[in-house]
Design a protein around this motif. Structure first.
Motif, PDB file in Angstrom:
ATOM      1  N   ARG A  40      12.413  -3.369 -82.166  1.00  0.00           N
ATOM      2  CA  ARG A  40      12.832  -4.432 -80.932  1.00  0.00           C
ATOM      3  C   ARG A  40      13.062  -3.822 -79.985  1.00  0.00           C
ATOM      4  NH1 ARG A  40      11.178  -8.633 -84.036  1.00  0.00           N
ATOM      5  NH2 ARG A  40      11.616  -8.775 -86.000  1.00  0.00           N
ATOM      6  N   GLN A  41      13.313  -2.624 -79.019  1.00  0.00           N
ATOM      7  CA  GLN A  41      13.801  -2.175 -77.948  1.00  0.00           C
ATOM      8  C   GLN A  41      13.326  -2.871 -76.755  1.00  0.00           C
ATOM      9  OE1 GLN A  41      15.806   1.511 -77.954  1.00  0.00           O
ATOM     10  NE2 GLN A  41      14.055   1.818 -79.325  1.00  0.00           N
ATOM     11  N   LEU A  42      11.721  -3.226 -77.089  1.00  0.00           N
ATOM     12  CA  LEU A  42      11.045  -3.698 -75.747  1.00  0.00           C
ATOM     13  C   LEU A  42      11.407  -4.742 -75.972  1.00  0.00           C
ATOM     14  CD1 LEU A  42       9.693  -2.717 -73.331  1.00  0.00           C
ATOM     15  CD2 LEU A  42       7.594  -3.208 -74.784  1.00  0.00           C
ATOM     16  N   GLY A  43      11.693  -5.199 -75.396  1.00  0.00           N
ATOM     17  CA  GLY A  43      12.029  -7.172 -75.588  1.00  0.00           C
ATOM     18  C   GLY A  43      12.245  -7.595 -76.829  1.00  0.00           C
ATOM     19  N   GLY A  44      12.153  -7.466 -77.710  1.00  0.00           N
ATOM     20  CA  GLY A  44      12.822  -7.902 -78.482  1.00  0.00           C
ATOM     21  C   GLY A  44      11.086  -8.358 -79.769  1.00  0.00           C
ATOM     22  N   TRP A  45      10.467  -7.696 -78.765  1.00  0.00           N
ATOM     23  CA  TRP A  45       8.887  -7.643 -79.376  1.00  0.00           C
ATOM     24  C   TRP A  45       9.051  -6.631 -80.962  1.00  0.00           C
ATOM     25  CZ3 TRP A  45       6.046 -11.369 -79.235  1.00  0.00           C
ATOM     26  CH2 TRP A  45       6.063 -11.940 -77.586  1.00  0.00           C
ATOM     27  N   LYS A  46       8.777  -7.216 -81.768  1.00  0.00           N
ATOM     28  CA  LYS A  46       8.523  -6.143 -83.010  1.00  0.00           C
ATOM     29  C   LYS A  46       6.976  -5.477 -83.407  1.00  0.00           C
ATOM     30  CE  LYS A  46       8.440  -5.759 -88.138  1.00  0.00           C
ATOM     31  NZ  LYS A  46       8.905  -4.363 -88.101  1.00  0.00           N
ATOM     32  N   PHE A  47       6.650  -4.111 -83.121  1.00  0.00           N
ATOM     33  CA  PHE A  47       5.862  -3.186 -83.081  1.00  0.00           C
ATOM     34  C   PHE A  47       5.686  -2.533 -84.767  1.00  0.00           C
ATOM     35  CE2 PHE A  47       5.477  -4.047 -78.609  1.00  0.00           C
ATOM     36  CZ  PHE A  47       4.509  -4.097 -78.189  1.00  0.00           C
ATOM     37  N   ARG A  48       4.262  -2.239 -84.329  1.00  0.00           N
ATOM     38  CA  ARG A  48       4.859  -1.475 -85.908  1.00  0.00           C
ATOM     39  C   ARG A  48       3.241  -0.080 -85.527  1.00  0.00           C
ATOM     40  NH1 ARG A  48       1.892  -5.012 -90.588  1.00  0.00           N
ATOM     41  NH2 ARG A  48       2.074  -2.747 -91.727  1.00  0.00           N
ATOM     42  N   ARG A  49       3.003   0.384 -85.645  1.00  0.00           N
ATOM     43  CA  ARG A  49       2.244   1.886 -85.648  1.00  0.00           C
ATOM     44  C   ARG A  49       1.214   2.682 -86.500  1.00  0.00           C
ATOM     45  NH1 ARG A  49       5.383   8.101 -85.348  1.00  0.00           N
ATOM     46  NH2 ARG A  49       6.596   7.224 -86.910  1.00  0.00           N
ATOM     47  N   GLN A  50       0.233   3.117 -86.134  1.00  0.00           N
ATOM     48  CA  GLN A  50      -0.313   3.703 -86.987  1.00  0.00           C
ATOM     49  C   GLN A  50      -1.065   2.422 -87.777  1.00  0.00           C
ATOM     50  OE1 GLN A  50      -2.199   5.942 -86.140  1.00  0.00           O
ATOM     51  NE2 GLN A  50      -1.168   6.403 -84.422  1.00  0.00           N
ATOM     52  N   VAL A  51      -1.828   1.355 -87.952  1.00  0.00           N
ATOM     53  CA  VAL A  51      -1.734  -0.161 -88.674  1.00  0.00           C
ATOM     54  C   VAL A  51      -3.323  -0.098 -88.479  1.00  0.00           C
ATOM     55  CG1 VAL A  51      -1.828  -1.914 -88.894  1.00  0.00           C
ATOM     56  CG2 VAL A  51       0.313  -0.753 -87.525  1.00  0.00           C
ATOM     57  N   TRP A  52      -3.713   0.137 -90.478  1.00  0.00           N
ATOM     58  CA  TRP A  52      -5.141  -0.340 -90.169  1.00  0.00           C
ATOM     59  C   TRP A  52      -5.694  -2.450 -89.277  1.00  0.00           C
ATOM     60  CZ3 TRP A  52      -9.440   2.219 -91.916  1.00  0.00           C
ATOM     61  CH2 TRP A  52      -9.211   3.754 -92.611  1.00  0.00           C
ATOM     62  N   ILE A  53      -6.871  -2.034 -88.815  1.00  0.00           N
ATOM     63  CA  ILE A  53      -6.616  -3.711 -88.117  1.00  0.00           C
ATOM     64  C   ILE A  53      -8.111  -3.343 -88.671  1.00  0.00           C
ATOM     65  CG2 ILE A  53      -7.178  -5.818 -86.452  1.00  0.00           C
ATOM     66  CD1 ILE A  53      -4.709  -4.017 -85.468  1.00  0.00           C
ATOM     67  N   ASP A  54      -9.247  -4.400 -89.313  1.00  0.00           N
ATOM     68  CA  ASP A  54     -10.378  -4.195 -90.061  1.00  0.00           C
ATOM     69  C   ASP A  54     -10.742  -3.053 -89.905  1.00  0.00           C
ATOM     70  OD1 ASP A  54     -13.143  -3.742 -89.163  1.00  0.00           O
ATOM     71  OD2 ASP A  54     -12.895  -6.417 -88.515  1.00  0.00           O
ATOM     72  N   ARG A  55     -11.666  -1.944 -89.345  1.00  0.00           N
ATOM     73  CA  ARG A  55     -12.430  -0.834 -90.314  1.00  0.00           C
ATOM     74  C   ARG A  55     -10.857  -0.009 -88.875  1.00  0.00           C
ATOM     75  NH1 ARG A  55     -17.697  -2.856 -87.961  1.00  0.00           N
ATOM     76  NH2 ARG A  55     -16.529  -4.007 -87.984  1.00  0.00           N
ATOM     77  N   TYR A  56     -10.317   0.113 -88.440  1.00  0.00           N
ATOM     78  CA  TYR A  56      -9.434   1.056 -87.679  1.00  0.00           C
ATOM     79  C   TYR A  56      -8.458   1.111 -86.962  1.00  0.00           C
ATOM     80  CZ  TYR A  56     -13.883   0.559 -84.760  1.00  0.00           C
ATOM     81  OH  TYR A  56     -15.482   0.231 -84.729  1.00  0.00           O
ATOM     82  N   ILE A  57      -7.300   2.564 -87.508  1.00  0.00           N
ATOM     83  CA  ILE A  57      -6.231   2.400 -87.368  1.00  0.00           C
ATOM     84  C   ILE A  57      -6.436   1.919 -85.803  1.00  0.00           C
ATOM     85  CG2 ILE A  57      -4.227   3.925 -87.893  1.00  0.00           C
ATOM     86  CD1 ILE A  57      -6.346   5.017 -90.242  1.00  0.00           C
ATOM     87  N   VAL A  58      -4.731   1.638 -85.616  1.00  0.00           N
ATOM     88  CA  VAL A  58      -4.494   1.525 -84.535  1.00  0.00           C
ATOM     89  C   VAL A  58      -3.010   1.987 -84.096  1.00  0.00           C
ATOM     90  CG1 VAL A  58      -6.176  -1.619 -83.628  1.00  0.00           C
ATOM     91  CG2 VAL A  58      -3.300  -1.157 -84.120  1.00  0.00           C
TER      92      VAL A  58
END
Length: 124
Positions: free
Chosen positions: A29-47
């Motif tokens: 949460r270093q960027l403005g307190g926003w929580k990010f995840r990495r390499q996550v499945w969304i639908d049929r893609y890994i973002v």
């Protein structure tokens, strides 16, 4: 066939220099307190990165993406139909202009927050 969870794990282990740099600023949460995840499945893609609260996907593109514009457009369209906003940055821009890329991500996060607030006012 690999398990669905093993593919993102493998991608995280093989991160590019640009992905490592962006993740350094997005994690915990270093960027403005926003929580990010990495390499996550969304639908049929890994973002590459996603902020689920803002429904913002951040994709980093290497030089091979210049040849895959059509597939990138299709991918972005599917992600957007799932309610996500997709922003893309070239690896070279991340490495040479990191602060500008981060400022742009913050601007997109704030825009998503503003739009969500307006939508709740209209529906409520």
């Amino acid at each position: 066939m690999p398990q669905k969870s093993s593919i993102p794990r493998s991608l995280r282990r093989r991160s590019t220099d640009a992905e490592k740099r962006v993740w350094h600023f997005l994690r915990n949460r270093q960027l403005g307190g926003w929580k990010f995840r990495r390499q996550v499945w969304i639908d049929r893609y890994i973002v590459d990165f996603v902020c689920l609260d803002a429904k913002l996907v951040v994709e980093l593109d290497g030089s091979q993406h210049a040849e895959n514009v059509g597939s990138d457009l299709l991918r972005s369209g599917i992600l957007e139909r799932n309610g996500f906003r997709v922003v893309r940055y070239r690896n070279s821009d991340v490495l040479s202009n990191t602060s500008e890329v981060l400022d742009d991500i913050i601007a997109h996060l704030e825009l998503r927050k503003c739009c969500a607030r307006q939508a709740s006012l209209v529906s409520g």
